[in-house]
Design a protein around this motif. Structure first.
Motif, PDB file in Angstrom:
ATOM      1  N   PRO A  38      34.706  23.583 -15.685  1.00 51.53           N
ATOM      2  CA  PRO A  38      34.818  23.218 -14.349  1.00 51.53           C
ATOM      3  C   PRO A  38      36.217  23.844 -13.741  1.00 51.53           C
ATOM      4  O   PRO A  38      37.230  23.966 -14.411  1.00 51.53           O
ATOM      5  CB  PRO A  38      34.583  21.898 -14.084  1.00 51.53           C
ATOM      6  CG  PRO A  38      35.242  20.979 -15.253  1.00 51.53           C
ATOM      7  CD  PRO A  38      35.092  22.206 -16.483  1.00 51.53           C
ATOM      8  N   ARG A  39      36.198  24.315 -12.545  1.00 50.00           N
ATOM      9  CA  ARG A  39      37.244  24.711 -11.870  1.00 50.00           C
ATOM     10  C   ARG A  39      37.834  23.783 -11.014  1.00 50.00           C
ATOM     11  O   ARG A  39      37.007  22.545 -10.743  1.00 50.00           O
ATOM     12  CB  ARG A  39      36.836  26.047 -10.811  1.00 50.00           C
ATOM     13  CG  ARG A  39      36.259  27.090 -11.497  1.00 50.00           C
ATOM     14  CD  ARG A  39      36.298  28.324 -10.592  1.00 50.00           C
ATOM     15  NE  ARG A  39      37.501  28.856 -10.299  1.00 50.00           N
ATOM     16  CZ  ARG A  39      38.201  29.533 -11.387  1.00 50.00           C
ATOM     17  NH1 ARG A  39      37.651  29.835 -12.503  1.00 50.00           N
ATOM     18  NH2 ARG A  39      39.449  29.993 -11.091  1.00 50.00           N
ATOM     19  N   THR A  80      39.135  23.407  -8.120  1.00 49.37           N
ATOM     20  CA  THR A  80      38.673  23.345  -6.704  1.00 49.37           C
ATOM     21  C   THR A  80      37.341  22.628  -6.811  1.00 49.37           C
ATOM     22  O   THR A  80      36.983  22.038  -6.042  1.00 49.37           O
ATOM     23  CB  THR A  80      38.704  24.629  -5.883  1.00 49.37           C
ATOM     24  OG1 THR A  80      38.106  25.628  -6.843  1.00 49.37           O
ATOM     25  CG2 THR A  80      40.153  25.032  -5.818  1.00 49.37           C
ATOM     26  N   SER A  81      36.358  23.024  -7.745  1.00 52.75           N
ATOM     27  CA  SER A  81      35.155  22.415  -7.864  1.00 52.75           C
ATOM     28  C   SER A  81      35.119  20.787  -8.215  1.00 52.75           C
ATOM     29  O   SER A  81      34.479  20.152  -7.732  1.00 52.75           O
ATOM     30  CB  SER A  81      34.192  22.978  -9.033  1.00 52.75           C
ATOM     31  OG  SER A  81      34.051  24.563  -8.435  1.00 52.75           O
ATOM     32  N   GLU A  87      33.779  18.194  -5.353  1.00 50.92           N
ATOM     33  CA  GLU A  87      32.671  17.339  -6.102  1.00 50.92           C
ATOM     34  C   GLU A  87      33.093  15.873  -5.836  1.00 50.92           C
ATOM     35  O   GLU A  87      32.273  15.013  -5.741  1.00 50.92           O
ATOM     36  CB  GLU A  87      32.186  17.514  -7.483  1.00 50.92           C
ATOM     37  CG  GLU A  87      31.024  16.683  -7.836  1.00 50.92           C
ATOM     38  CD  GLU A  87      30.476  17.266  -9.215  1.00 50.92           C
ATOM     39  OE1 GLU A  87      30.152  16.246  -9.865  1.00 50.92           O
ATOM     40  OE2 GLU A  87      30.202  18.312  -9.228  1.00 50.92           O
ATOM     41  N   TRP A 102      34.260  13.527 -12.655  1.00 51.32           N
ATOM     42  CA  TRP A 102      33.527  14.929 -12.873  1.00 51.32           C
ATOM     43  C   TRP A 102      32.706  14.924 -14.161  1.00 51.32           C
ATOM     44  O   TRP A 102      31.534  15.111 -14.203  1.00 51.32           O
ATOM     45  CB  TRP A 102      34.204  16.126 -12.794  1.00 51.32           C
ATOM     46  CG  TRP A 102      33.577  17.309 -12.743  1.00 51.32           C
ATOM     47  CD1 TRP A 102      33.303  18.171 -11.387  1.00 51.32           C
ATOM     48  CD2 TRP A 102      33.040  18.132 -13.564  1.00 51.32           C
ATOM     49  NE1 TRP A 102      32.382  19.166 -11.930  1.00 51.32           N
ATOM     50  CE2 TRP A 102      32.396  19.208 -13.208  1.00 51.32           C
ATOM     51  CE3 TRP A 102      33.254  18.079 -15.027  1.00 51.32           C
ATOM     52  CZ2 TRP A 102      31.864  20.303 -14.001  1.00 51.32           C
ATOM     53  CZ3 TRP A 102      32.773  18.885 -16.052  1.00 51.32           C
ATOM     54  CH2 TRP A 102      31.818  19.872 -15.421  1.00 51.32           C
TER      55      TRP A 102
END
Length: 186
Positions: A5-6, A8-9, A13, A176
Motif C-alpha cells: 500500500p501507498r 497516501t492510500s 482509507e 489498514w
C-alpha cells in the motif's frame, strides 16, 4: 499481501488524508497538473537538467517560490522524487525531497495552494520518515517539513513534529493491515 500500500492510500482509507470532497473536480485536476509539473521542475533543478522552457506560466510563481526557499534556507538536495519502502511494514512512499538544512538531513514535501492540511501532511511525512530511517539506518532523517508554495511567488515552510505524527501513522498501518489481511482457515 502482494501489493504494497501507498502511504497516501493508507491515510485516505483511515480518514487521515486531506479531504477534497468539496473541491470541484476541474479545480482538483488543475491543481494535480500544476503539482506534477512543479515536481518535475524541482527534480530537474535538483539534478541539474532543468530546461527553463519547461517553466509554463501556471507553475512559474510556484517554482519561483521554490527557488526563493532554496536561496533563503540554504537547503541542499540529496535526492528528489524518491520511492521508499518500509522493510517491516511493507508500505511504499514517494518522497518529494531529501536534503540538508542547517547541517541536518530531512524530508520536505511540496504543497501548492493557499491552505495546507498540516495534520494530514504530518502523518504522510511521518510515514516517509519511518520508511527512510528503517531502510537507511546509517543515514537517518532528523526532521520533516512542508514547503507550501503559493501563487503569488511566496512560500511558507512548516516544520512538522514527527514524534507527534509517527504513532498516528503506525496506528493507521495497523488498521489498514487488519482490513486487508486475508482470512486463513486452520
Amino acid at each position: 499481501m502482494t501489493d504494497r500500500p501507498r502511504v497516501t492510500s493508507i491515510l485516505a482509507e483511515c480518514g487521515l488524508g486531506p479531504d477534497f470532497s468539496r473541491v470541484d473536480s476541474a479545480v482538483l485536476e488543475e491543481a494535480r497538473a500544476r503539482g506534477c509539473q512543479l515536481h518535475a521542475l524541482a527534480e530537474a533543478h535538483a539534478y541539474s537538467y532543468l530546461d527553463e522552457a519547461d517553466i509554463t506560466p501556471p507553475v512559474a510563481p510556484y517554482f519561483s517560490a521554490y527557488l526563493k526557499f532554496l536561496a533563503e534556507s540554504g537547503h541542499e538536495p540529496i535526492a528528489s522524487e524518491l520511492e521508499v519502502i518500509h522493510p517491516a511494514w511493507q508500505y511504499v512512499g514517494h518522497l518529494d525531497r531529501v536534503g540538508w538544512m542547517a547541517g541536518r538531513r530531512g524530508i520536505i514535501d511540496y504543497k501548492t495552494g493557499e491552505s495546507v492540511d498540516l495534520r494530514a501532511a504530518g502523518c504522510q511525512l511521518a510515514g516517509y520518515r519511518l520508511a527512510w530511517n528503517a531502510s537507511r539506518p546509517t543515514e537517518p532523517v532528523d526532521w520533516i517539513g512542508v514547503l507550501q508554495l503559493k501563487a503569488d511567488g511566496t512560500y511558507r515552510y512548516h516544520d512538522i513534529p514527527h514524534a507527534e505524527h509517527e504513532p498516528v501513522f503506525l496506528a493507521a498501518c495497523v488498521i489498514w493491515q487488519a482490513r486487508h489481511r486475508k482470512e486463513t482457515t486452520a
